[in-house]
Structure formats: C-alpha cells, structure tokens
Design an enzyme around this catalytic site. Structure first.
Site, short mmCIF file in Angstrom:
data_model
loop_
_atom_site.label_atom_id
_atom_site.label_comp_id
_atom_site.label_asym_id
_atom_site.label_seq_id
_atom_site.Cartn_x
_atom_site.Cartn_y
_atom_site.Cartn_z
N LYS A 197 0.82 -1.22 0.00
CA LYS A 197 0.00 0.00 0.00
C LYS A 197 0.86 1.27 0.00
O LYS A 197 2.06 1.24 0.27
CB LYS A 197 -0.96 -0.02 1.18
N ARG A 231 -3.65 -10.26 5.08
CA ARG A 231 -4.20 -10.26 3.73
C ARG A 231 -3.14 -9.69 2.78
O ARG A 231 -2.76 -8.52 2.91
CB ARG A 231 -5.48 -9.41 3.69
#
Length: 274
Positions: free
Chosen positions: A221, A255
C-alpha cells in the site's frame, strides 16, 4: 479465536494468510493480471501451495478514486470465477471482497465461505441481515465514505477511540442478529492518510481490547511505497516488515498479494513465540 468456514473449524491461535485475487482491471497493484481462467487458476494454485488458508476474491476495485461499477457487472465478473475455483479446488476457503448484500448471497450460494466488507455494512443496509442468514464469518472493516470519497474523510478528533467505538457499535448489531464469527479490519488506507496509518500501526494492539480476531491488509500500500519513494512493485520488503509488526501486535490474519513471504513471517513469528 475459532471461526467456522463451511463446517470446518479454523483455529486462529496460529495466524493465517489470506491471498488476494483481484478480478478487476484497475486495482492499484495487480489490476488486469487475473482476467483469464488460466491466469486465475495458476495464481490460485500458487497461493494455496505457498500457504494461503483463505483466498480473497474481489471484483470491485476499492483503491482511492476507483471506478464505480454496477452490481450486475460485479456479479458478472465474480460468480463464474467462484464456480470455477470451487470446482478446481474443492477444499478452498473463499472470502468475497464485496460491500453488496446480493453479491454476498450469490457468491456464498456458489460456494464461498466468508464475506469481507470494506464498508462495515455502511454501503448496503441489508448486509448485516444477509450475513446473519448465511451464517458465514464476516470481516468488518473500518472506513468512512466510499472508495471514491474516502480520501476527504480522514478527519478525526481521536482516531483510535473513534475506530474502537465504530467496531463496538457494529459488533453489537451483528451479535444481536446472531452473527457468530466476526473479524475486525482497521482499514489501513481507508479514510486515513500516511501519518494516520502509521499512528494506527503503532497502536494496533489497542484494538485487542475488542477481544476479536484482527485482519490487517497493508500489502504494497501507499503508506509503504510513498514513505520509501518507490513503486508498489518494489514494496514487498516494506510489506514484510509491517506484516511482522502486525503479528507482534496480535493480528491473526494477514491479507497479502505475496503469500510465500507472509507465510514465512508467520512461521518465524511462531518460532519466536515458542
């Protein structure tokens, strides 16, 4: 810390890895890579071989400013793939990344085992009752606004307290509906800027007060690649570091796009713990 997935009781005392399978052309990291049956099957097989307990399938991109698609388009993208994966891998535990109750219902009926809702029920008033009827585990994420507006929704007086209150209120609603298995996701990058993401990461163990298993999704991210002034394709090392920090804070599910490296984090964490 047990959850029931299609009659299989999973013990989350040992953290688990959830592999990401994006069926979208516009996801921030791997958009467009898994649009053919061949590539989907190869990637799923790879993730399962590398140690993924869950495969999280999404057909609606939730990156900031992502294009909005209709419910019909989301179903058209995802239901045939659920059928394909369940047929090819009968023991697979599929999580469905959706905020729409109809998509949740149809994918579970097709063989999926759990629902991962980025909106925490805020974008579809029928989601909580649908999950209650389906009796599947529900991943409850913290977000404000929508993927299209969340960048402007990152204003908090006391962010950590507001997140805990958000979870407390929604978990109460879910418990009243008899939803047994709830997993919380603090929602890194969703209505949070980079400093807020690191503040959240630094106090992640604070959320253990909710006494619920926690999932974290920080894989490649912007909090990583913007901080390091690199591209998402170069952010695996940073992802591994923050996954390790997450495990040390008590997170039970990672995740990730890169299953092998996350599974190695879990293995080394278990050795450290033991």
């Amino acid at each position: 810390m047990n959850i029931n997935c299609k009659g299989q009781l999973l013990d989350l005392k040992t953290p688990k890895v959830m592999g990401i399978l994006n069926l979208t052309p516009d996801s921030f990291f791997d958009g467009g890579e898994y649009l053919t049956e061949k590539n989907i099957l190869l990637q799923t097989e790879k993730m399962l071989h590398e140690g993924a307990t869950f495969v999280d399938v999404g057909a609606y991109s939730s990156r900031p400013d992502a294009q909005h698609i209709s419910e019909e388009e989301e179903l058209k993208r995802i239901v045939p793939i659920i059928n394909l994966l369940v047929k090819k891998f009968p023991e697979i535990i599929l999580s469905i990344d959706t905020f729409r109750s109809k998509v949740a219902k149809e994918t579970v009926e097709a063989g999926a085992a759990m629902i991962n809702d980025i909106s925490g029920g805020s974008l579809d008033e029928k989601m909580f009752t649908t999950v209650a009827k389906l009796q599947v585990p529900y991943i409850l994420m913290h977000m404000k606004g929508t993927p299209q507006t969340m960048k402007t929704e990152n204003h908090y007086q006391h962010m950590l307290q507001e997140i805990v209150l958000y979870f407390s209120e929604k978990v109460k609603q879910l418990r009243e509906l008899k939803v047994n298995d709830v997993i919380i996701d603090p929602g890194f990058g969703f209505a949070k800027n980079t400093p807020q993401n690191f503040e959240l990461m630094n106090h992640l163990s604070f959320l253990n007060s909710l006494d619920l298993p926690m999932l974290v999704g920080i894989s490649r991210k912007s909090m990583i690649y913007k901080s390091l002034n690199i591209q998402p394709q170069e952010a695996l090392n940073g992802t591994t570091f923050l996954n390790t920090v997450s495990l040390l804070a008590g997170v039970k599910i990672l995740r990730v796009h890169d299953v092998k490296e996350a599974a190695e984090c879990v293995e080394l964490y278990q050795q450290l713990k033991n």
